[in-house]
Design an enzyme around this catalytic site. Structure first.
Site, mmCIF file in Angstrom:
data_model
loop_
_atom_site.group_PDB
_atom_site.id
_atom_site.type_symbol
_atom_site.label_atom_id
_atom_site.label_comp_id
_atom_site.label_asym_id
_atom_site.label_seq_id
_atom_site.Cartn_x
_atom_site.Cartn_y
_atom_site.Cartn_z
ATOM 1 N N PHE A 100 -9.403 2.733 -21.657
ATOM 2 C CA PHE A 100 -9.998 2.189 -20.441
ATOM 3 C C PHE A 100 -11.131 3.057 -19.923
ATOM 4 O O PHE A 100 -11.054 4.281 -19.965
ATOM 5 C CB PHE A 100 -8.907 2.084 -19.374
ATOM 6 C CG PHE A 100 -9.105 0.941 -18.448
ATOM 7 C CD1 PHE A 100 -9.249 -0.341 -18.931
ATOM 8 C CD2 PHE A 100 -9.128 1.146 -17.081
ATOM 9 C CE1 PHE A 100 -9.404 -1.412 -18.064
ATOM 10 C CE2 PHE A 100 -9.290 0.084 -16.208
ATOM 11 C CZ PHE A 100 -9.430 -1.203 -16.697
ATOM 12 N N ASN A 113 0.795 -1.236 0.000
ATOM 13 C CA ASN A 113 0.000 0.000 0.000
ATOM 14 C C ASN A 113 0.822 1.278 0.000
ATOM 15 O O ASN A 113 0.284 2.359 -0.210
ATOM 16 C CB ASN A 113 -0.934 0.013 1.213
ATOM 17 C CG ASN A 113 -2.088 -0.943 1.023
ATOM 18 O OD1 ASN A 113 -2.596 -1.106 -0.092
ATOM 19 N ND2 ASN A 113 -2.488 -1.613 2.084
ATOM 20 N N GLU A 125 1.383 -1.577 -12.896
ATOM 21 C CA GLU A 125 -0.032 -1.718 -12.457
ATOM 22 C C GLU A 125 -0.714 -2.944 -13.069
ATOM 23 O O GLU A 125 -1.937 -2.972 -13.210
ATOM 24 C CB GLU A 125 -0.868 -0.446 -12.764
ATOM 25 C CG GLU A 125 -0.178 0.894 -12.589
ATOM 26 C CD GLU A 125 0.122 1.269 -11.144
ATOM 27 O OE1 GLU A 125 -0.342 0.560 -10.234
ATOM 28 O OE2 GLU A 125 0.832 2.265 -10.931
ATOM 29 N N TRP A 160 -13.201 2.918 -16.733
ATOM 30 C CA TRP A 160 -13.691 2.617 -15.381
ATOM 31 C C TRP A 160 -14.899 3.504 -15.042
ATOM 32 O O TRP A 160 -15.834 3.060 -14.393
ATOM 33 C CB TRP A 160 -12.663 2.911 -14.295
ATOM 34 C CG TRP A 160 -11.324 2.322 -14.444
ATOM 35 C CD1 TRP A 160 -10.546 2.295 -15.564
ATOM 36 C CD2 TRP A 160 -10.575 1.674 -13.420
ATOM 37 N NE1 TRP A 160 -9.353 1.681 -15.284
ATOM 38 C CE2 TRP A 160 -9.344 1.296 -13.963
ATOM 39 C CE3 TRP A 160 -10.812 1.384 -12.073
ATOM 40 C CZ2 TRP A 160 -8.371 0.652 -13.237
ATOM 41 C CZ3 TRP A 160 -9.838 0.754 -11.346
ATOM 42 C CH2 TRP A 160 -8.619 0.380 -11.931
ATOM 43 N N ARG A 197 18.498 2.393 -14.402
ATOM 44 C CA ARG A 197 19.720 1.606 -14.239
ATOM 45 C C ARG A 197 20.048 0.853 -15.516
ATOM 46 O O ARG A 197 21.185 0.823 -15.976
ATOM 47 C CB ARG A 197 19.523 0.570 -13.134
ATOM 48 C CG ARG A 197 19.640 1.135 -11.781
ATOM 49 C CD ARG A 197 19.630 0.025 -10.772
ATOM 50 N NE ARG A 197 20.015 0.568 -9.489
ATOM 51 C CZ ARG A 197 19.883 -0.066 -8.348
ATOM 52 N NH1 ARG A 197 19.392 -1.285 -8.319
ATOM 53 N NH2 ARG A 197 20.266 0.496 -7.223
ATOM 54 N N LYS A 236 3.718 4.226 -0.957
ATOM 55 C CA LYS A 236 4.183 4.899 -2.177
ATOM 56 C C LYS A 236 5.556 4.381 -2.559
ATOM 57 O O LYS A 236 6.408 4.192 -1.695
ATOM 58 C CB LYS A 236 4.263 6.407 -1.934
ATOM 59 C CG LYS A 236 4.971 7.155 -3.048
ATOM 60 C CD LYS A 236 4.936 8.655 -2.822
ATOM 61 C CE LYS A 236 5.994 9.355 -3.643
ATOM 62 N NZ LYS A 236 5.880 9.121 -5.072
ATOM 63 N N LYS A 289 6.035 2.110 -5.642
ATOM 64 C CA LYS A 289 6.029 0.924 -6.519
ATOM 65 C C LYS A 289 6.434 1.299 -7.954
ATOM 66 O O LYS A 289 7.405 0.780 -8.495
ATOM 67 C CB LYS A 289 4.639 0.265 -6.495
ATOM 68 C CG LYS A 289 4.244 -0.216 -5.094
ATOM 69 C CD LYS A 289 2.861 -0.810 -5.033
ATOM 70 C CE LYS A 289 1.744 0.214 -5.164
ATOM 71 N NZ LYS A 289 1.656 1.160 -4.026
ATOM 72 N N THR A 290 5.677 2.224 -8.550
ATOM 73 C CA THR A 290 5.982 2.616 -9.930
ATOM 74 C C THR A 290 7.337 3.306 -10.013
ATOM 75 O O THR A 290 8.121 3.042 -10.935
ATOM 76 C CB THR A 290 4.862 3.531 -10.466
ATOM 77 O OG1 THR A 290 3.649 2.762 -10.500
ATOM 78 C CG2 THR A 290 5.172 4.045 -11.864
ATOM 79 N N THR A 291 7.627 4.160 -9.045
ATOM 80 C CA THR A 291 8.912 4.867 -9.097
ATOM 81 C C THR A 291 10.082 3.898 -8.949
ATOM 82 O O THR A 291 11.151 4.124 -9.531
ATOM 83 C CB THR A 291 8.975 5.975 -8.026
ATOM 84 O OG1 THR A 291 8.443 5.478 -6.806
ATOM 85 C CG2 THR A 291 8.186 7.195 -8.453
HETATM 86 P P1 ATP Z 1 4.539 6.036 -7.084
HETATM 87 O O1 ATP Z 1 4.076 6.153 -8.520
HETATM 88 O O2 ATP Z 1 4.666 7.371 -6.445
HETATM 89 O O3 ATP Z 1 5.745 5.163 -6.942
HETATM 90 P P2 ATP Z 1 2.883 3.821 -6.341
HETATM 91 O O4 ATP Z 1 3.107 3.281 -7.694
HETATM 92 O O5 ATP Z 1 3.465 3.072 -5.189
HETATM 93 O O6 ATP Z 1 3.341 5.335 -6.273
HETATM 94 P P3 ATP Z 1 0.028 3.798 -6.903
HETATM 95 O O7 ATP Z 1 -0.940 2.988 -6.155
HETATM 96 O O8 ATP Z 1 0.346 3.380 -8.292
HETATM 97 O O9 ATP Z 1 1.335 3.942 -5.999
HETATM 98 O O10 ATP Z 1 -0.505 5.276 -6.896
HETATM 99 C C1 ATP Z 1 0.154 6.315 -7.517
HETATM 100 C C2 ATP Z 1 -0.227 7.643 -6.887
HETATM 101 O O11 ATP Z 1 -0.873 7.483 -5.625
HETATM 102 C C3 ATP Z 1 0.974 8.535 -6.575
HETATM 103 O O12 ATP Z 1 0.567 9.844 -6.773
HETATM 104 C C4 ATP Z 1 1.269 8.270 -5.127
HETATM 105 O O13 ATP Z 1 1.885 9.357 -4.449
HETATM 106 C C5 ATP Z 1 -0.102 8.018 -4.577
HETATM 107 N N1 ATP Z 1 -0.021 7.084 -3.443
HETATM 108 C C6 ATP Z 1 0.750 5.987 -3.342
HETATM 109 N N2 ATP Z 1 0.607 5.389 -2.152
HETATM 110 C C7 ATP Z 1 -0.295 6.136 -1.470
HETATM 111 C C8 ATP Z 1 -0.881 6.057 -0.149
HETATM 112 N N3 ATP Z 1 -0.548 5.096 0.700
HETATM 113 N N4 ATP Z 1 -1.780 7.020 0.184
HETATM 114 C C9 ATP Z 1 -2.117 8.007 -0.670
HETATM 115 N N5 ATP Z 1 -1.593 8.122 -1.911
HETATM 116 C C10 ATP Z 1 -0.709 7.211 -2.312
HETATM 117 MG MG MG Z 2 1.977 2.804 -9.309
#
Ligand code: ATP
Ligand code: MG
Length: 203
Positions: A98, A42, A135, A100, A56, A44, A46-48
C-alpha cells in the site's frame, strides 16, 4: 416499614422484573448461525475488540482467519503474537503493498484487490469459524474496492462462520448487513494530552 426495608423490596422487585425480561430474550434467541459484527466509531478499541473475539474463538479450538487492510509496515503486538504462536492462522496484511504516501491510487487499488482476493478465500472456507477483516471500511470509503462485491461475499459465507469488521465509517449497506454494530465513542485519548503511543496498548 422503614425506608431501608422499602428500598430493599423495591430493588428485589426491579431485579426480578429485569431477570424476567432477560430470560424472555434468551428464550427468543434460538437461531444458530454465524454473525457479522461491525465495530466502528472514533474511540479506541475497534481492532483490539476484534482480537479479543479471535482469542475467544481460539480458546474453543476454532479455526480463525485474519486480514488487515492496514497501511505501511506497522508492527503490532497482535501480529507478533500470531506469527510466533499461531503460524497456522491464515493471515494477510495489505501493508507493504500500500502506497498512501506516494498517492499512487492505481497501486493502492491493486494492493487492495490482492488483499481482498485473500479475504474472499477465507469467506469461502467452511473450516473457519471466525474471520477478522480489520480496517476494511477504508477500502469502501476510498472506493478502492467495490462495496457490493464485499457485501455479497460476506452474505454468501458459510453458515457457521462469523465475521468481524472494524474501521470508521463503512456506509449504510455494511450497517444493515451486520447483525451486531457497536460504535465506540471517544471520550478522550491519551494521545491528545501528549502521551506517546505505547507498545502493548496502542500497537
Ligand atoms: P485499537 O487498535 O487500539 O483497538 P482502534 O482500532 O479503535 O484502536 P484505529 O483507528 O485503528 O483505532 O487506530 C489505531 C491506533 O490509533 C491505536 O494506536 C489507537 O490507540 C489510536 N487511536 C484510536 N482511537 C484514537 C483516538 N480517538 N485518538 C487518538 N488515537 C486513537
Ligand atoms: Mg483499528
Amino acid at each position: 416499614m422503614d425506608d431501608e426495608k422499602r428500598a430493599q423490596l423495591k430493588h428485589k422487585f426491579e431485579q426480578a422484573r429485569q431477570k424476567e425480561r432477560i430470560d424472555a430474550n434468551i428464550a427468543r434467541a434460538t437461531e444458530e448461525r454465524g454473525i457479522v459484527v461491525f465495530i466502528t466509531g472514533n474511540g479506541k478499541g475497534k481492532t483490539t475488540s476484534a482480537f479479543g473475539m479471535m482469542m475467544r474463538s481460539l480458546g474453543y479450538g476454532h479455526k480463525v482467519g485474519l486480514v488487515q487492510f492496514v497501511k505501511g509496515k506497522q508492527q503490532s503486538g497482535e501480529e507478533l503474537f500470531i506469527r510466533e504462536n499461531h503460524p497456522e492462522i491464515p493471515f494477510y496484511q495489505m501493508g507493504t503493498g500500500f502506497t498512501w504516501d506516494t498517492q499512487d491510487r492505481a497501486g493502492d487499488i491493486a494492493a487492495a484487490e490482492k488483499t481482498w482476493a485473500f479475504a474472499e478465500t477465507l469467506l469461502k472456507d467452511e473450516t473457519l469459524r471466525l474471520v477478522v477483516l480489520d480496517e476494511l471500511t477504508y477500502m469502501i470509503g476510498f472506493k478502492y474496492l467495490d462495496e457490493q462485491k464485499i457485501i455479497d461475499a460476506i452474505k454468501n459465507r458459510p453458515v457457521e462462520q462469523s465475521v468481524v469488521i472494524t474501521g470508521r465509517g463503512g456506509g449504510t449497506a455494511l450497517r444493515e448487513l451486520a447483525d451486531t454494530v457497536s460504535e465506540i465513542e471517544s471520550v478522550k485519548h491519551a494521545y491528545e494530552s501528549g502521551v506517546k503511543a505505547r507498545a502493548g496498548v496502542d500497537y
